[in-house]
Design a protein around this motif. Structure first.
Motif, short mmCIF file in Angstrom:
data_model
loop_
_atom_site.label_atom_id
_atom_site.label_comp_id
_atom_site.label_asym_id
_atom_site.label_seq_id
_atom_site.Cartn_x
_atom_site.Cartn_y
_atom_site.Cartn_z
N HIS A 73 0.83 -1.20 0.00
CA HIS A 73 0.00 0.00 0.00
C HIS A 73 0.87 1.25 0.00
O HIS A 73 0.59 2.22 -0.73
CB HIS A 73 -0.92 0.00 1.21
CG HIS A 73 -1.73 1.26 1.35
ND1 HIS A 73 -2.62 1.69 0.39
CD2 HIS A 73 -1.74 2.20 2.35
CE1 HIS A 73 -3.16 2.84 0.78
NE2 HIS A 73 -2.65 3.17 1.95
N VAL A 74 1.91 1.25 0.80
CA VAL A 74 2.82 2.40 0.85
C VAL A 74 3.40 2.66 -0.54
O VAL A 74 3.42 3.80 -1.02
CB VAL A 74 3.94 2.16 1.88
CG1 VAL A 74 5.04 3.22 1.73
CG2 VAL A 74 3.38 2.19 3.30
N LEU A 75 3.85 1.60 -1.21
CA LEU A 75 4.46 1.78 -2.53
C LEU A 75 3.45 2.23 -3.57
O LEU A 75 3.82 2.87 -4.57
CB LEU A 75 5.15 0.49 -2.97
CG LEU A 75 6.37 0.09 -2.13
CD1 LEU A 75 6.98 -1.21 -2.65
CD2 LEU A 75 7.42 1.19 -2.14
N SER A 76 2.18 1.92 -3.35
CA SER A 76 1.15 2.36 -4.31
C SER A 76 0.92 3.87 -4.23
O SER A 76 0.30 4.43 -5.13
CB SER A 76 -0.16 1.61 -4.03
OG SER A 76 -0.82 2.12 -2.86
N LEU A 77 1.42 4.50 -3.18
CA LEU A 77 1.19 5.94 -2.97
C LEU A 77 2.31 6.81 -3.53
O LEU A 77 2.22 8.04 -3.47
CB LEU A 77 1.04 6.23 -1.48
CG LEU A 77 -0.14 5.54 -0.77
CD1 LEU A 77 -0.07 5.80 0.73
CD2 LEU A 77 -1.47 6.03 -1.33
N ILE A 78 3.35 6.18 -4.07
CA ILE A 78 4.49 6.94 -4.57
C ILE A 78 4.70 6.63 -6.05
O ILE A 78 4.16 5.65 -6.58
CB ILE A 78 5.77 6.61 -3.77
CG1 ILE A 78 6.18 5.15 -3.99
CG2 ILE A 78 5.57 6.90 -2.29
CD1 ILE A 78 7.53 4.80 -3.41
N PRO A 79 5.49 7.45 -6.76
CA PRO A 79 5.80 7.15 -8.16
C PRO A 79 6.55 5.82 -8.27
O PRO A 79 7.18 5.36 -7.31
CB PRO A 79 6.69 8.32 -8.59
CG PRO A 79 6.39 9.41 -7.61
CD PRO A 79 6.07 8.73 -6.32
N PRO A 80 6.53 5.18 -9.45
CA PRO A 80 7.25 3.91 -9.63
C PRO A 80 8.75 4.08 -9.36
O PRO A 80 9.34 5.11 -9.71
CB PRO A 80 6.99 3.57 -11.10
CG PRO A 80 5.74 4.30 -11.45
CD PRO A 80 5.77 5.57 -10.65
N VAL A 81 9.33 3.08 -8.74
CA VAL A 81 10.77 3.09 -8.43
C VAL A 81 11.38 1.77 -8.87
O VAL A 81 10.68 0.77 -9.04
CB VAL A 81 11.02 3.31 -6.93
CG1 VAL A 81 10.63 4.71 -6.50
CG2 VAL A 81 10.29 2.27 -6.08
N MET A 82 12.70 1.76 -9.06
CA MET A 82 13.37 0.52 -9.46
C MET A 82 13.60 -0.38 -8.25
O MET A 82 13.61 -1.60 -8.38
CB MET A 82 14.69 0.81 -10.17
CG MET A 82 15.33 -0.43 -10.79
SD MET A 82 16.85 -0.11 -11.73
CE MET A 82 16.20 0.76 -13.17
N TRP A 83 13.80 0.22 -7.10
CA TRP A 83 13.98 -0.57 -5.88
C TRP A 83 13.40 0.17 -4.69
O TRP A 83 13.24 1.39 -4.72
CB TRP A 83 15.46 -0.88 -5.62
CG TRP A 83 16.31 0.35 -5.49
CD1 TRP A 83 16.40 1.20 -4.41
CD2 TRP A 83 17.18 0.90 -6.49
NE1 TRP A 83 17.26 2.23 -4.68
CE2 TRP A 83 17.76 2.07 -5.93
CE3 TRP A 83 17.53 0.50 -7.78
CZ2 TRP A 83 18.67 2.83 -6.64
CZ3 TRP A 83 18.43 1.28 -8.47
CH2 TRP A 83 18.99 2.43 -7.92
#
Length: 289
Positions: A232-242
């Motif tokens: 969920h946290v990662l869904s709130l930010i722009p795409p990242v490689m890692w």
């Protein structure tokens, strides 16, 4: 013609951290020129790279202004990963406040700044925390992170002086010290792109020291609620490689830190080293864009 990938590191890891070195081999096996380069080395021709990966710049917290100036300079001449805007956003732990505003459960935090100084005795009384952690908003390797015993006046006084010194160039966080930190209950989840790779736990750096704590890391299968919070946290930010998402499992999962700059991903802990292949896949995809 070979494409060149420079992997930014620090002076203490000229050949990269041991866990990162298999990534060099994986990239080279795909016909890429993969070369470690110290971010502090003024002789590096960053413009000659097709891609720069910010991976082991683990001394940057000592001089954050210099690091961010370097980041901006390199971004003008080539592509930097993770994206410099994301790195800048995540470089200060104040991102936690923004995520909390979006509904993410974080470890309870009081924010202290030069413009908003706080008396720790009053703050600890107000929060009711018997033990607390002081964390600089820009840090690394546990830099200037320490525990306070609210019942020990000398401990609080020392902490007050340390906080006032830190506030000269960075904000400070005050958080409760959970016994779960001592009981190996913080889970670090490593992601390559949007894909969950693996998770591990380690004892508290404060209690065991960095060397012993790192030696006692263990691979774990994260609880469903822990993985769900990380995703969920990662869904709130722009795409990242890692990314690495550190979650404390107390009564409920809480975000402790989100590492998007150059976290230790411990890719060797991934099943059959798949994280190295996924990272190389992501690099090739980015080079092809």
């Amino acid at each position: 013609m070979h494409k060149t990938v420079l992997i930014a590191t620090d002076k203490d890891h000229p050949d990269l951290y041991w866990d990162e070195r298999p990534l060099l081999a994986e990239l080279r096996s795909r016909g890429l020129s993969a070369i470690p380069a110290a971010w502090t080395d003024d002789n590096v021709e960053w413009a000659g790279a097709d891609l720069v990966l910010v991976r082991n710049c683990w001394d940057a917290y000592v001089d954050p202004s210099r690091f961010l100036e370097w980041l901006d300079r390199v971004a003008l001449v080539t592509t930097v990963v993770n994206d410099p805007h994301v790195i800048r956003w995540c470089y200060r732990k104040t991102y936690l406040r923004e995520l909390e505003g979006k509904g993410v459960a974080i470890v309870p935090t009081r924010w202290i700044s030069k413009d908003n100084p706080q008396d720790l005795t009053a703050l600890l009384y107000d929060t009711g925390w018997s033990n607390a952690l002081v964390k600089p908003s820009i840090s690394g390797d546990g830099y200037s992170t320490f525990a306070i015993d609210a019942s020990d006046a000398s401990s609080v006084e020392r902490a007050q002086r340390a906080v006032e010194s830190l506030l000269q160039d960075r904000d400070v966080l005050l958080q409760p010290y959970f016994s779960e930190f001592d009981d190996n209950m913080e889970t670090s989840l490593s992601f390559i792109g949007a894909r969950f790779s693996h998770a591990y736990r380690r004892p508290s750096l404060l209690l065991h020291g960095e060397k012993d704590a790192l030696a006692q890391r263990t691979v774990v299968q994260p609880a469903g609620a822990v993985l769900a919070l990380a995703e969920h946290v990662l869904s709130l930010i722009p795409p990242v490689m890692w990314a690495r998402v550190d979650i404390l499992q107390a009564d409920t999962p809480m975000l402790n830190e989100l590492e998007l700059v150059d976290p230790n991903l411990l890719m060797s802990f991934s099943p059959d080293g798949v994280a190295y292949r996924w990272m190389a896949d992501a690099v090739e995809q980015r080079l092809g864009e």
